[in-house]
Design a protein around this motif. Sequence first.
Motif, mmCIF file in Angstrom:
data_model
loop_
_atom_site.group_PDB
_atom_site.id
_atom_site.type_symbol
_atom_site.label_atom_id
_atom_site.label_comp_id
_atom_site.label_asym_id
_atom_site.label_seq_id
_atom_site.Cartn_x
_atom_site.Cartn_y
_atom_site.Cartn_z
ATOM 1 N N GLY A 1 0.824 -1.214 0.000
ATOM 2 C CA GLY A 1 0.000 0.000 0.000
ATOM 3 C C GLY A 1 0.852 1.255 0.000
ATOM 4 O O GLY A 1 0.579 2.209 -0.737
ATOM 5 N N VAL A 2 1.907 1.263 0.808
ATOM 6 C CA VAL A 2 2.790 2.439 0.876
ATOM 7 C C VAL A 2 3.407 2.688 -0.499
ATOM 8 O O VAL A 2 3.405 3.812 -1.010
ATOM 9 N N VAL A 3 3.903 1.613 -1.127
ATOM 10 C CA VAL A 3 4.552 1.762 -2.435
ATOM 11 C C VAL A 3 3.545 2.277 -3.465
ATOM 12 O O VAL A 3 3.800 3.256 -4.184
ATOM 13 N N LEU A 4 2.361 1.629 -3.487
ATOM 14 C CA LEU A 4 1.331 2.040 -4.456
ATOM 15 C C LEU A 4 0.949 3.506 -4.282
ATOM 16 O O LEU A 4 0.860 4.275 -5.239
ATOM 17 N N GLY A 5 0.741 3.888 -3.023
ATOM 18 C CA GLY A 5 0.336 5.265 -2.726
ATOM 19 C C GLY A 5 1.413 6.256 -3.138
ATOM 20 O O GLY A 5 1.122 7.306 -3.726
ATOM 21 N N ALA A 6 2.676 5.907 -2.865
ATOM 22 C CA ALA A 6 3.779 6.819 -3.183
ATOM 23 C C ALA A 6 3.925 6.965 -4.690
ATOM 24 O O ALA A 6 4.182 8.053 -5.204
ATOM 25 N N VAL A 7 3.736 5.858 -5.418
ATOM 26 C CA VAL A 7 3.928 5.897 -6.871
ATOM 27 C C VAL A 7 2.741 6.578 -7.568
ATOM 28 O O VAL A 7 2.913 7.436 -8.425
ATOM 29 N N LEU A 8 1.542 6.202 -7.174
ATOM 30 C CA LEU A 8 0.367 6.679 -7.909
ATOM 31 C C LEU A 8 -0.187 8.010 -7.400
ATOM 32 O O LEU A 8 -0.982 8.657 -8.089
ATOM 33 N N GLU B 1 -2.532 10.737 -5.785
ATOM 34 C CA GLU B 1 -3.979 10.784 -5.536
ATOM 35 C C GLU B 1 -4.781 9.833 -6.430
ATOM 36 O O GLU B 1 -5.917 9.496 -6.114
ATOM 37 N N ARG B 2 -4.177 9.381 -7.541
ATOM 38 C CA ARG B 2 -4.910 8.470 -8.437
ATOM 39 C C ARG B 2 -5.248 7.135 -7.757
ATOM 40 O O ARG B 2 -6.151 6.430 -8.168
ATOM 41 N N VAL B 3 -4.496 6.841 -6.683
ATOM 42 C CA VAL B 3 -4.692 5.560 -6.008
ATOM 43 C C VAL B 3 -6.066 5.497 -5.324
ATOM 44 O O VAL B 3 -6.531 4.430 -4.924
ATOM 45 N N ALA B 4 -6.738 6.656 -5.229
ATOM 46 C CA ALA B 4 -8.066 6.698 -4.602
ATOM 47 C C ALA B 4 -9.028 5.709 -5.275
ATOM 48 O O ALA B 4 -10.023 5.305 -4.676
ATOM 49 N N ALA B 5 -8.721 5.299 -6.510
ATOM 50 C CA ALA B 5 -9.595 4.356 -7.216
ATOM 51 C C ALA B 5 -9.744 3.035 -6.467
ATOM 52 O O ALA B 5 -10.756 2.338 -6.622
ATOM 53 N N ILE B 6 -8.766 2.670 -5.622
ATOM 54 C CA ILE B 6 -8.895 1.373 -4.933
ATOM 55 C C ILE B 6 -9.535 1.511 -3.546
ATOM 56 O O ILE B 6 -9.629 0.546 -2.796
ATOM 57 N N GLY C 1 -4.177 -2.855 2.994
ATOM 58 C CA GLY C 1 -3.247 -2.339 1.980
ATOM 59 C C GLY C 1 -3.880 -1.205 1.187
ATOM 60 O O GLY C 1 -3.267 -0.158 0.959
ATOM 61 N N ALA C 2 -5.149 -1.397 0.786
ATOM 62 C CA ALA C 2 -5.831 -0.368 -0.008
ATOM 63 C C ALA C 2 -5.992 0.912 0.809
ATOM 64 O O ALA C 2 -5.756 2.023 0.316
ATOM 65 N N LEU C 3 -6.370 0.769 2.083
ATOM 66 C CA LEU C 3 -6.576 1.963 2.925
ATOM 67 C C LEU C 3 -5.255 2.712 3.136
ATOM 68 O O LEU C 3 -5.215 3.945 3.114
ATOM 69 N N VAL C 4 -4.174 1.945 3.333
ATOM 70 C CA VAL C 4 -2.859 2.583 3.512
ATOM 71 C C VAL C 4 -2.456 3.321 2.240
ATOM 72 O O VAL C 4 -1.986 4.465 2.274
ATOM 73 N N ALA C 5 -2.676 2.663 1.077
ATOM 74 C CA ALA C 5 -2.293 3.284 -0.199
ATOM 75 C C ALA C 5 -3.004 4.620 -0.387
ATOM 76 O O ALA C 5 -2.388 5.625 -0.758
ATOM 77 N N VAL C 6 -4.313 4.631 -0.101
ATOM 78 C CA VAL C 6 -5.085 5.862 -0.295
ATOM 79 C C VAL C 6 -4.564 6.962 0.635
ATOM 80 O O VAL C 6 -4.410 8.118 0.221
ATOM 81 N N THR C 7 -4.240 6.598 1.880
ATOM 82 C CA THR C 7 -3.750 7.608 2.826
ATOM 83 C C THR C 7 -2.398 8.168 2.373
ATOM 84 O O THR C 7 -2.191 9.381 2.382
ATOM 85 N N VAL C 8 -1.497 7.283 1.960
ATOM 86 C CA VAL C 8 -0.176 7.758 1.516
ATOM 87 C C VAL C 8 -0.330 8.641 0.274
ATOM 88 O O VAL C 8 0.264 9.712 0.166
ATOM 89 N N GLY C 9 -1.159 8.185 -0.680
ATOM 90 C CA GLY C 9 -1.358 8.940 -1.915
ATOM 91 C C GLY C 9 -1.938 10.324 -1.646
ATOM 92 O O GLY C 9 -1.577 11.303 -2.284
ATOM 93 N N ARG C 10 -2.822 10.407 -0.668
ATOM 94 C CA ARG C 10 -3.536 11.668 -0.424
ATOM 95 C C ARG C 10 -2.719 12.656 0.428
ATOM 96 O O ARG C 10 -2.770 13.849 0.204
ATOM 97 N N TYR C 11 -1.987 12.136 1.424
ATOM 98 C CA TYR C 11 -1.390 13.053 2.400
ATOM 99 C C TYR C 11 0.123 13.192 2.324
ATOM 100 O O TYR C 11 0.698 13.954 3.077
ATOM 101 N N GLY C 12 0.732 12.373 1.428
ATOM 102 C CA GLY C 12 2.189 12.366 1.393
ATOM 103 C C GLY C 12 2.806 13.760 1.387
ATOM 104 O O GLY C 12 3.751 14.032 2.116
ATOM 105 N N ALA C 13 2.240 14.689 0.585
ATOM 106 C CA ALA C 13 2.899 15.986 0.406
ATOM 107 C C ALA C 13 2.353 17.085 1.319
ATOM 108 O O ALA C 13 2.759 18.230 1.246
ATOM 109 N N ASP C 14 1.427 16.681 2.210
ATOM 110 C CA ASP C 14 0.650 17.695 2.937
ATOM 111 C C ASP C 14 1.272 18.213 4.226
ATOM 112 O O ASP C 14 0.712 19.075 4.891
#
Length: 402
Positions: free
Chosen positions: A16-23, A25-30, A198-211
Motif C-alpha cells: 500500500g505504501v509503495v502504491l500510494g507513493a507511486v500513484l 492521488e490516483r490511487v483513490a480508485a482502490i 493495503g488499499a486503505l494505507v495506499a489511499v492515505t499515503v497517496g492523499r497526504y504524502g505531500a501535505d
Amino acid sequence: MKVGPGGRILIGMLAGVVLGAVLGERVAAIQPLGDLFITLLVLVAAPLVFFNLLAGLTSLADLRTLGRLAGKTVGFFLTTELVALSLGLGAMALLRPGAGLRLTETVTETAPETVSGAVGEAPSAADVLLDMIPTNVVRAFAEGNVVQIVILALMLGIATMALGDGPRARLATLFEDLAGLFRRLVHMVLWVAPVGIGALVAVTVGRYGADLIGPTARFLAGVWGAQIVIVTGYMLLLRFFSDYRPARFLRATGSLWATTAATTSSLASLSVGLETAGRLDLPRRVYSFVLPLGAQLNKDGTSVMLAAVLLFTAQAAGVTFSPADFVTILLLGMLLSHGTGGVPGGGFVVALIYVQALNLPIEVAAIVGGIYRLVDMSNTTVNIMGDMVGAALVARSEARRA
Ligand code: ASP
C-alpha cells in the motif's frame, strides 16, 4: 517459508505504501477495497458483541462480580481520559502551533475536508446517560449503537441468571454457540485484511504524502507526541499491573493496530479486538465486557486530539483561558469524547462541537480537517489500545481475587 496473518497484513501495508507513493492521488480508485473490509467488520461487530457478552455474562458467578467489573472498568476509563485531555492541552501549550497562524489567510486558503454545515450542540450529562438505554431492540442493532447493545445484553444476561437451572443452562449453551459462530465469521473476514488494509494505507499515503508542512505539521507532532506518552504509560501499567510484558503484548496484537490505523474506526476494529483478546487468553467475561464498552466510551486518543484542537484554535484566535475555564474544558471534553460513534472522522465533528461550545472560531478548528485522517489513525489506535490495556488490568485484578 510460511507467512502468518500478521506477516500477510504487513506485506499488504508495505504494498500500500509503495502504491500510494507511486500513484499519488490516483490511487483513490482502490478505496472501495478498503471500504469493503470496513463494511464486513462493522457487519459482524453488533452480533459478535451481543453474543460474546451474553456468553461471558452467563458464565459469571453473580451480580456482585458484574458490579465490581463495571466499577473497575469505568474507573480506568475516566482516569485515563482525564490524563489524555491534560496531555493534549500540555502538548499544544508547549509547541504553540496555533500561534503561528494568521487567521484570515489560513481560513480562506485551506479547504477543510469534512466540515458539515450543522455542527450541533454539546449534549448534557443526562442526555448522554439516557442515550445509553435502547428505546427499541431493533434500532439499537440497526444503528450499530454498541453501548445500547451492551446495555441490552447486560439486561438479558441478568434476566438469564435469574431463570431456573434448566432454561439457564440451555440459553448459556445457545449464547456460547452463537458467539462461536460470529467469531468464526471474523476469522473469515480477516482473510481479506491484507488487501483491505493495503488499499486503505495506499489511499492515505497517496492523499497526504505531500501535505505535511507548517502549523498543521506542528499540530500533528504535538498530538502524536502526547499519544506516544500515553502509550508509554499503558506499557508501564502492563509491565507492573498485568500478566503481559509489553513486548509480548505488542507482538501478539500487531494485526489489531494495523486494523485500527487503516480503518480509523473503533467500531470496525472491535471484531478484531475481541478476536485478539481471545488469542491473548484474556478471560472472556472480562474482555467481552470491557472492549465493547471501551470502543464506544473510552477514547484516550480522541481526547488528546480534542484538547489539542481546542488549544490550537484558541492560540490562533489569541484567546487565553483562566484556571476555571480549564475545569469546564476538561469536564466538557470527557463528556464529548464519548460521542464520536467509533466511525472514521467521528472525532472531528465532535472537535468542532467542542470548539463551538467554548465560543472559539470554528473555521480555525476546521483546518485540522485537512489532515484529520492522519490524526484519526493514531486516535483510533490509542483508543483501542486503552481498552485492551484496561481489559488486561481488570483481568489481573479479578484473577487476584479468585
Ligand atoms: N475514528 C475514531 C474512533 O473510531 C474517533 C476519532 O475520530 O477520533 O475511535
